[in-house]
Every structure is written in structure tokens, then in C-alpha cells.
Design a protein around this motif. Structure first.
Motif, PDB file in Angstrom:
ATOM      1  N   PHE A  41       0.870  -1.050  -0.053  1.00 10.59           N
ATOM      2  CA  PHE A  41       0.054   0.375   0.448  1.00 10.59           C
ATOM      3  C   PHE A  41       0.550   1.530   0.288  1.00 10.59           C
ATOM      4  O   PHE A  41       0.526   2.423  -0.835  1.00 10.59           O
ATOM      5  CB  PHE A  41      -1.417  -0.075   1.211  1.00 10.59           C
ATOM      6  CG  PHE A  41      -1.343   1.826   1.252  1.00 10.59           C
ATOM      7  CD1 PHE A  41      -3.048   1.691   0.254  1.00 10.59           C
ATOM      8  CD2 PHE A  41      -1.050   2.075   1.758  1.00 10.59           C
ATOM      9  CE1 PHE A  41      -3.876   2.068   0.100  1.00 10.59           C
ATOM     10  CE2 PHE A  41      -2.222   3.468   2.449  1.00 10.59           C
ATOM     11  CZ  PHE A  41      -3.439   3.481   1.837  1.00 10.59           C
ATOM     12  N   ILE A  42       1.705   1.338   0.691  1.00  9.77           N
ATOM     13  CA  ILE A  42       3.126   2.306   0.737  1.00  9.77           C
ATOM     14  C   ILE A  42       3.647   2.213  -0.672  1.00  9.77           C
ATOM     15  O   ILE A  42       3.707   3.944  -1.008  1.00  9.77           O
ATOM     16  CB  ILE A  42       3.735   2.210   1.939  1.00  9.77           C
ATOM     17  CG1 ILE A  42       2.946   2.503   3.385  1.00  9.77           C
ATOM     18  CG2 ILE A  42       5.266   3.215   2.008  1.00  9.77           C
ATOM     19  CD1 ILE A  42       3.826   1.988   4.414  1.00  9.77           C
ATOM     20  N   GLU A  43       4.194   1.652  -0.739  1.00  9.62           N
ATOM     21  CA  GLU A  43       4.619   1.233  -2.172  1.00  9.62           C
ATOM     22  C   GLU A  43       3.766   1.983  -3.161  1.00  9.62           C
ATOM     23  O   GLU A  43       4.283   3.106  -4.214  1.00  9.62           O
ATOM     24  CB  GLU A  43       4.714   0.059  -3.083  1.00  9.62           C
ATOM     25  CG  GLU A  43       5.963   0.603  -3.831  1.00  9.62           C
ATOM     26  CD  GLU A  43       5.638  -1.226  -4.519  1.00  9.62           C
ATOM     27  OE1 GLU A  43       5.971  -1.056  -6.436  1.00  9.62           O
ATOM     28  OE2 GLU A  43       5.996  -1.804  -3.460  1.00  9.62           O
ATOM     29  N   TYR A  44       2.714   1.963  -3.101  1.00 14.60           N
ATOM     30  CA  TYR A  44       1.436   2.446  -4.400  1.00 14.60           C
ATOM     31  C   TYR A  44       0.988   3.667  -4.049  1.00 14.60           C
ATOM     32  O   TYR A  44       0.857   4.622  -4.882  1.00 14.60           O
ATOM     33  CB  TYR A  44       0.412   1.535  -4.485  1.00 14.60           C
ATOM     34  CG  TYR A  44       0.466  -0.141  -4.555  1.00 14.60           C
ATOM     35  CD1 TYR A  44       1.327  -0.357  -5.878  1.00 14.60           C
ATOM     36  CD2 TYR A  44       0.251  -1.152  -4.339  1.00 14.60           C
ATOM     37  CE1 TYR A  44       1.634  -1.269  -6.100  1.00 14.60           C
ATOM     38  CE2 TYR A  44      -0.181  -2.795  -4.668  1.00 14.60           C
ATOM     39  CZ  TYR A  44       0.444  -3.447  -6.082  1.00 14.60           C
ATOM     40  OH  TYR A  44       1.039  -3.936  -5.672  1.00 14.60           O
ATOM     41  N   SER A  45       1.403   3.931  -2.735  1.00 13.30           N
ATOM     42  CA  SER A  45       0.789   5.738  -2.450  1.00 13.30           C
ATOM     43  C   SER A  45       2.132   6.009  -3.089  1.00 13.30           C
ATOM     44  O   SER A  45       1.736   6.938  -3.144  1.00 13.30           O
ATOM     45  CB  SER A  45       0.414   5.750  -0.813  1.00 13.30           C
ATOM     46  OG  SER A  45      -0.493   4.931  -0.530  1.00 13.30           O
ATOM     47  N   ILE A  46       2.927   5.951  -2.853  1.00 13.79           N
ATOM     48  CA  ILE A  46       4.372   6.734  -3.315  1.00 13.79           C
ATOM     49  C   ILE A  46       4.385   6.993  -4.680  1.00 13.79           C
ATOM     50  O   ILE A  46       4.592   7.843  -5.102  1.00 13.79           O
ATOM     51  CB  ILE A  46       5.309   6.125  -2.601  1.00 13.79           C
ATOM     52  CG1 ILE A  46       5.915   6.053  -1.213  1.00 13.79           C
ATOM     53  CG2 ILE A  46       6.559   6.865  -3.370  1.00 13.79           C
ATOM     54  CD1 ILE A  46       6.920   5.212  -0.419  1.00 13.79           C
TER      55      ILE A  46
ATOM     56  N   ASP B 270       2.842  11.912 -13.061  1.00 15.58           N
ATOM     57  CA  ASP B 270       2.382  13.072 -13.314  1.00 15.58           C
ATOM     58  C   ASP B 270       1.545  12.203 -13.928  1.00 15.58           C
ATOM     59  O   ASP B 270       1.392  11.796 -14.806  1.00 15.58           O
ATOM     60  CB  ASP B 270       3.482  13.659 -13.797  1.00 15.58           C
ATOM     61  CG  ASP B 270       2.456  15.340 -14.095  1.00 15.58           C
ATOM     62  OD1 ASP B 270       2.022  15.245 -14.195  1.00 15.58           O
ATOM     63  OD2 ASP B 270       3.454  16.062 -15.362  1.00 15.58           O
ATOM     64  N   LYS B 271       0.061  12.742 -13.622  1.00 11.27           N
ATOM     65  CA  LYS B 271      -1.206  12.526 -14.059  1.00 11.27           C
ATOM     66  C   LYS B 271      -1.307  13.141 -15.608  1.00 11.27           C
ATOM     67  O   LYS B 271      -2.041  12.171 -16.839  1.00 11.27           O
ATOM     68  CB  LYS B 271      -2.846  13.571 -13.520  1.00 11.27           C
ATOM     69  CG  LYS B 271      -3.730  12.329 -13.945  1.00 11.27           C
ATOM     70  CD  LYS B 271      -5.241  12.921 -13.434  1.00 11.27           C
ATOM     71  CE  LYS B 271      -6.359  12.779 -13.574  1.00 11.27           C
ATOM     72  NZ  LYS B 271      -7.617  13.261 -13.194  1.00 11.27           N
ATOM     73  N   THR B 272      -0.875  14.256 -16.422  1.00  9.85           N
ATOM     74  CA  THR B 272      -0.752  14.282 -17.252  1.00  9.85           C
ATOM     75  C   THR B 272       0.440  13.368 -18.526  1.00  9.85           C
ATOM     76  O   THR B 272       0.136  13.509 -19.228  1.00  9.85           O
ATOM     77  CB  THR B 272      -0.201  15.690 -17.713  1.00  9.85           C
ATOM     78  OG1 THR B 272       0.574  16.154 -16.526  1.00  9.85           O
ATOM     79  CG2 THR B 272      -1.366  16.497 -16.650  1.00  9.85           C
ATOM     80  N   GLN B 273       1.604  13.228 -17.486  1.00  5.38           N
ATOM     81  CA  GLN B 273       2.794  11.964 -18.333  1.00  5.38           C
ATOM     82  C   GLN B 273       1.622  10.959 -18.361  1.00  5.38           C
ATOM     83  O   GLN B 273       2.517  10.631 -20.028  1.00  5.38           O
ATOM     84  CB  GLN B 273       3.834  12.997 -18.246  1.00  5.38           C
ATOM     85  CG  GLN B 273       4.107  14.121 -18.003  1.00  5.38           C
ATOM     86  CD  GLN B 273       5.962  14.062 -17.259  1.00  5.38           C
ATOM     87  OE1 GLN B 273       5.989  12.892 -17.317  1.00  5.38           O
ATOM     88  NE2 GLN B 273       5.711  15.774 -17.776  1.00  5.38           N
TER      89      GLN B 273
ATOM     90  N   GLN C 115      -0.536   4.774 -15.919  1.00  5.38           N
ATOM     91  CA  GLN C 115      -0.013   3.802 -14.420  1.00  5.38           C
ATOM     92  C   GLN C 115      -0.935   5.111 -13.400  1.00  5.38           C
ATOM     93  O   GLN C 115      -0.797   4.691 -12.570  1.00  5.38           O
ATOM     94  CB  GLN C 115       1.134   4.896 -14.649  1.00  5.38           C
ATOM     95  CG  GLN C 115       2.124   4.279 -13.575  1.00  5.38           C
ATOM     96  CD  GLN C 115       3.816   4.913 -13.731  1.00  5.38           C
ATOM     97  OE1 GLN C 115       4.041   5.600 -14.508  1.00  5.38           O
ATOM     98  NE2 GLN C 115       4.187   4.321 -12.511  1.00  5.38           N
ATOM     99  N   TYR C 116      -1.016   6.307 -14.107  1.00  6.25           N
ATOM    100  CA  TYR C 116      -1.546   7.334 -13.050  1.00  6.25           C
ATOM    101  C   TYR C 116      -2.765   6.582 -12.385  1.00  6.25           C
ATOM    102  O   TYR C 116      -3.278   6.073 -10.996  1.00  6.25           O
ATOM    103  CB  TYR C 116      -1.851   8.295 -13.108  1.00  6.25           C
ATOM    104  CG  TYR C 116      -2.258   9.370 -12.202  1.00  6.25           C
ATOM    105  CD1 TYR C 116      -1.484  10.672 -11.212  1.00  6.25           C
ATOM    106  CD2 TYR C 116      -3.315   9.505 -12.235  1.00  6.25           C
ATOM    107  CE1 TYR C 116      -1.987  10.826 -10.477  1.00  6.25           C
ATOM    108  CE2 TYR C 116      -4.018  10.540 -10.998  1.00  6.25           C
ATOM    109  CZ  TYR C 116      -3.849  10.999 -10.182  1.00  6.25           C
ATOM    110  OH  TYR C 116      -4.166  11.871  -8.678  1.00  6.25           O
TER     111      TYR C 116
END
Length: 267
Positions: free
Chosen positions: A101-106, A112-115, A119-120
């Protein structure tokens, strides 16, 4: 002695159970607190991450990072306090899920949502799924601890009642034993002594015909020895009195004969 022994046993059982209950409760309370803190930190991470997604403000992102650090610390504290209380396999799976969970959060906060929109979204979905999984596990652990606490409390309550009942039974039993001992003492000691005293008083007043109870004479203890001694003394006194009476009779007869002879001589 019996009441003290049984009472001591009851208090020892009660003390051991209280000690075990306090020890058990002392493990459950820190575990529950750290579990609740972990769940709260995950909710903070999810909340600030969502706010960061909606507003794009760095302040929310910074708060999410702080919540991640807090979650890591709470995880270490929870594992430390739960050892010996929760199975190692459960702790290991919980640790792996929280670290994921920590890894996914980081990764979510770094993406970057735009780039990299795909993945975002992927990191956000994985983070949400992992949060639900961990929340369910933590809830199950807390519920299990609560049930164990209630069970232990119930056992403690029953044992307390049993200890109290044991003490009451010991008290009643001791009172009965005490009463029986008093009756036995009266019948075997006090009553025979009283009977001997009464007989001795009558003999002292000259009533040598008074007899000692045959049951007392046959007793093998000191009272029986005393009774037989008194009885022997009474028999000896009777013999003396009989001898004295016989002597008096002979003297009277002799005096009567001499009186008749003297009277005949004078005539």
C-alpha cells in the motif's frame, strides 16, 4: 485450618487469573491502539491523495507523505507489540500488504497524471484495493481481540464466583466441624468430669452408696483412670465403714452382756 487452606487456594486461583487477564489485556490494548492508528493513517493517505488529485496543491501531497511516514512507524510498533499474541504468518501478510500500500501510494504521488495517465490510474486503483484489503484484515484482528477479551472476562467472572462459592463452602464446613468438635468435647470430656464431680461431692457428704457411671469407668483415657481410682477409694471406704459397724455391733453386744451380769450379781 481448613477454611484458611481453601480460602488461600481460592485467592491464589483468583490472583493467577487476574494476573493473566491483566497480562493479556496489556497485549491487546497496545495492539488495538496501533491497529486503529494504522487504519487512520491509511485513511489520511487516501484522503490527502484524493485532495491532491482534485486540487493539485503541494500541501496535500506533503500531508500524504507525512501520513505515509506515520504508517511506517505504526506498522513497526504494531508488529513489535503483537509478537507472541498474533501468529507470525498473519503479521507477515499484514506487513507485506501495508508495504505494498505504501509503495502504491508513493508511486501514485510521484506519477504525473498528465504525462502517464494510465499508470496514474493504475496506482490509484491498486492503492484503493490494497487499502480495502488491509482495512478488512485490521478489522478482523481487532474483532478477534475484542472477542478474546470478552471470553477472558467471562472466564474470570465465572472463576470469581467459583472462588467465592469455595470460600462459602469452606466457611460452612468449618463451622460444622467446629460444632461437631464442641459436641464431642462435651460428651467425651466435660460431661464425664461433671458426673465425677457430682459423685465426689455426694461421697464427700457421706453418701458412699453413690455409684460412678459404668461408661466412665470403662474409658481408657485419663478420665477413666481417675474414675476407677475414685471408685476404688469408695469401695475401700465402704469396707472401712462396714468394719467399723461390725466393731460397734460387737462392742455393744459385749457391753450388754456385762450389764446383764452386773445386774444379776446385784440381785
Amino acid at each position: 485450618f481448613i477454611i484458611l487452606l481453601l480460602g488461600y487456594a481460592g485467592f491464589m486461583v483468583q490472583g493467577t487469573l487476574n494476573k493473566n487477564f491483566q497480562k493479556y489485556a496489556g497485549q491487546i490494548l497496545p495492539n488495538a491502539i496501533e491497529a486503529i492508528k494504522m487504519r487512520a493513517e491509511m485513511e489520511r493517505i487516501a484522503e490527502y491523495s484524493k485532495l491532491y488529485e482534485l486540487t493539485g496543491k503541494g500541501e496535500n501531497r506533503w500531508k500524504a507523505w507525512n501520513a505515509i511516514n506515520g504508517l511506517e512507524q505504526n506498522l513497526e510498533l504494531y508488529i513489535s507489540s503483537a509478537k507472541g499474541h498474533i501468529p507470525d504468518s498473519t503479521l507477515k501478510n499484514l506487513s507485506i500488504n501495508i508495504k505494498l500500500f505504501i509503495e502504491y501510494s508513493i508511486n501514485f504521488l510521484k506519477t504525473d497524471k498528465t504525462q502517464s495517465p494510465s499508470q496514474y490510474e493504475e496506482m490509484k486503483n491498486l492503492m484503493n484495493i490494497q487499502q480495502l484489503k488491509i482495512s478488512y484484515t485490521i478489522k478482523a484482528l481487532i474483532d478477534s481481540d475484542v472477542q478474546k477479551t470478552k471470553l477472558t472476562e467471562s472466564v474470570l467472572g465465572k472463576t470469581t464466583n467459583q472462588s467465592f462459592l469455595l470460600i462459602v463452602i469452606a466457611t460452612v464446613f468449618s463451622i460444622l466441624v467446629f460444632i461437631i468438635a464442641l459436641i464431642f468435647t462435651y460428651l467425651s470430656i466435660l460431661k464425664p468430669i461433671k458426673s465425677l464431680t457430682t459423685t465426689a461431692e455426694l461421697i464427700g457428704k457421706g453418701d458412699v452408696e453413690s455409684k460412678i457411671d459404668s461408661n466412665i469407668l470403662t474409658k481408657p483415657d485419663e478420665i477413666g483412670i481417675l474414675a476407677r481410682s475414685i471408685n476404688s477409694m469408695v469401695n475401700h471406704l465402704v469396707e472401712i465403714f462396714e468394719s467399723r459397724n461390725e466393731l460397734n455391733t460387737e462392742v455393744n453386744e459385749e457391753i450388754e452382756k456385762k450389764s446383764k451380769v452386773l445386774e444379776y450379781s446385784q440381785n
